[in-house]
Design an enzyme around this catalytic site. Structure first.
Site, PDB file in Angstrom:
ATOM      1  N   HIS A   1      19.355  32.178  40.192  1.00 32.14           N
ATOM      2  CA  HIS A   1      19.123  31.737  42.107  1.00 32.14           C
ATOM      3  C   HIS A   1      17.738  31.756  42.500  1.00 32.14           C
ATOM      4  O   HIS A   1      17.344  32.421  42.890  1.00 32.14           O
ATOM      5  CB  HIS A   1      20.160  33.144  42.499  1.00 32.14           C
ATOM      6  CG  HIS A   1      21.346  32.819  42.738  1.00 32.14           C
ATOM      7  ND1 HIS A   1      22.765  32.131  42.741  1.00 32.14           N
ATOM      8  CD2 HIS A   1      22.621  33.522  41.309  1.00 32.14           C
ATOM      9  CE1 HIS A   1      23.320  33.019  42.174  1.00 32.14           C
ATOM     10  NE2 HIS A   1      23.595  33.394  41.794  1.00 32.14           N
TER      11      HIS A   1
ATOM     12  N   CYS B   1      24.344  28.120  40.172  1.00 39.97           N
ATOM     13  CA  CYS B   1      24.149  28.832  39.251  1.00 39.97           C
ATOM     14  C   CYS B   1      25.598  28.398  39.307  1.00 39.97           C
ATOM     15  O   CYS B   1      26.072  26.968  38.316  1.00 39.97           O
ATOM     16  CB  CYS B   1      24.863  29.572  40.051  1.00 39.97           C
ATOM     17  SG  CYS B   1      25.174  31.544  39.233  1.00 39.97           S
TER      18      CYS B   1
ATOM     19  N   GLU C   1      17.070  30.474  45.073  1.00 41.88           N
ATOM     20  CA  GLU C   1      17.278  31.052  46.681  1.00 41.88           C
ATOM     21  C   GLU C   1      16.428  32.409  46.795  1.00 41.88           C
ATOM     22  O   GLU C   1      15.904  33.054  48.027  1.00 41.88           O
ATOM     23  CB  GLU C   1      18.681  30.691  47.277  1.00 41.88           C
ATOM     24  CG  GLU C   1      19.597  31.620  46.945  1.00 41.88           C
ATOM     25  CD  GLU C   1      20.204  31.040  45.905  1.00 41.88           C
ATOM     26  OE1 GLU C   1      19.138  30.651  44.903  1.00 41.88           O
ATOM     27  OE2 GLU C   1      21.128  32.657  45.666  1.00 41.88           O
TER      28      GLU C   1
HETATM   29  N1  GLN Z   1      27.092  33.007  41.275  1.00 45.91           N
HETATM   30  C1  GLN Z   1      27.711  32.158  39.925  1.00 45.91           C
HETATM   31  O1  GLN Z   1      27.708  31.530  41.015  1.00 45.91           O
HETATM   32  C2  GLN Z   1      28.756  32.778  39.174  1.00 45.91           C
HETATM   33  C3  GLN Z   1      29.012  31.435  38.669  1.00 45.91           C
HETATM   34  C4  GLN Z   1      30.137  31.907  37.761  1.00 45.91           C
HETATM   35  N2  GLN Z   1      31.287  32.784  38.389  1.00 45.91           N
HETATM   36  C5  GLN Z   1      30.059  32.734  36.932  1.00 45.91           C
HETATM   37  O2  GLN Z   1      30.324  33.992  36.920  1.00 45.91           O
HETATM   38  O3  GLN Z   1      29.098  32.462  35.800  1.00 45.91           O
END
Ligand code: GLN
Length: 313
Positions: free
Chosen positions: A235, A108, A237
């Site tokens: 994600h 992410c 994970e």
């Molecule tokens: N969950 C995250 O890593 C978010 C990544 C980034 N801050 C976004 O909002 O896109």
């Protein structure tokens, strides 16, 4: 014998709680993959800001220690996160992994960091940034892309399960997912790679191997010239389970332990081909986050043992 239990109200906001779960999920995913690869996992948390020049001046020992951990690592994870704390240090960690061919997984925010680093170092766009961190940047390589969905909760956050289509069938990620043409993984973000800059990145060697059904939202990046440099906007994970590790974590641990070719040949079915036997005890993955180690009262994290700043299993 009996157990006395007290349940206390947690003084955490929902957001902080989400972070704790996020980091715990990353640890567990690393562990699931390490077990399948028959390696002992040692995770060292490094506050990303400790890698920055400003720390070298203010706290040279802290800086030196952080760099020693990075240089001694067999793999680097830059996990998700919000806000600009430690962003520069995360960019430094991604650059180190890219240049030194250290296996890297960006999740992410971690994928966005890898894209920013590539734009700055390889495309030479020195002020390239995410508009989350620098709204005025002249090279916005990560931008706010609301989905505009009224049916999904969470305001402007792109949340929940979304489908990723692999555009490059031969890429490492698709193979790790069992040669899949698509995967459904969970999302939690607001910002995304600027689709208008993708051709520029691809011409310079960064491959966008997975995207959503519109082809405008980038989901998975890979550097084909690197042993394992992968980033995911989702994600992975969250779907990792004991005995069934997440594909991208399996790829990371396999690469960090010299088993990636064998795993890829078997399309991610690692458990069939890895030799039985105990680990050789070599620490194989070190992980970086922006903040402190997760603490629990007895030092245990459901099978992952925390000892001070490190997490050992
Ligand atoms: N969950 C995250 O890593 C978010 C990544 C980034 N801050 C976004 O909002 O896109």
């Amino acid at each position: 014998m009996m157990y006395c239990m007290k349940l206390l109200k947690l003084p955490w906001s929902e957001n902080i709680l989400a972070f704790q779960i996020l980091y715990l999920s990353v640890l567990k995913a690393l562990l699931h993959a390490s077990v399948v690869c028959r390696r002992k996992l040692v995770v060292e948390w490094v506050a990303a800001g400790d890698l920055e020049d400003v720390t070298a001046k203010e706290a040279p020992d802290v800086y030196k220690n952080a760099w020693n951990l990075l240089k001694g690592s067999d793999g680097v994870v830059v996990p998700g996160g919000f806000g600009d704390r430690g962003v520069q240090g995360k960019i430094i960690a991604a650059k180190y992994a890219r240049e030194n061919k250290v296996p890297f997984l960006g999740i992410c925010l971690g994928m966005q960091i890898a894209v920013i680093e590539f734009a700055q170092s390889i495309l030479g766009l020195h002020d390239a940034n995410s508009t989350e961190f620098d709204p005025q940047t002249s090279h916005p390589c990560v931008i706010f892309m609301p989905e505009g969905s009224k049916t999904h909760m969470g305001g402007t956050m792109r949340l929940g399960s979304r489908r990723t289509y692999f555009k490059v069938p031969n890429c490492k990620s698709a193979k790790l997912y069992g040669n899949a043409s698509f995967v459904d993984e969970r999302h939690r973000h607001r910002y995304e790679v600027n689709p208008d800059m993708v051709p520029q990145f691809e011409n310079a060697g960064l491959s966008f191997v997975g995207s959503d059904e519109t082809g405008r939202r980038m989901e998975v990046i890979e550097l084909p010239s690197h042993p394992y440099f992968v980033g995911a906007q989702f994600h992975p994970e969250f779907k990792s389970r004991p005995g069934k590790p997440s594909a991208l974590f399996l790829g990371l641990i396999a690469a960090a332990s010299g088993q990636l070719d064998a795993v890829l040949q078997n399309y991610g079915n690692a458990s069939k081909l890895l030799p039985n036997g105990m680990s050789n005890g070599k620490p194989i993955v070190k992980s970086y986050q922006n903040g402190n180690a997760i603490k629990s009262s007895n030092g245990s994290l459901n099978g992952v043992y925390s000892n001070g700043n490190g997490v050992h299993h």
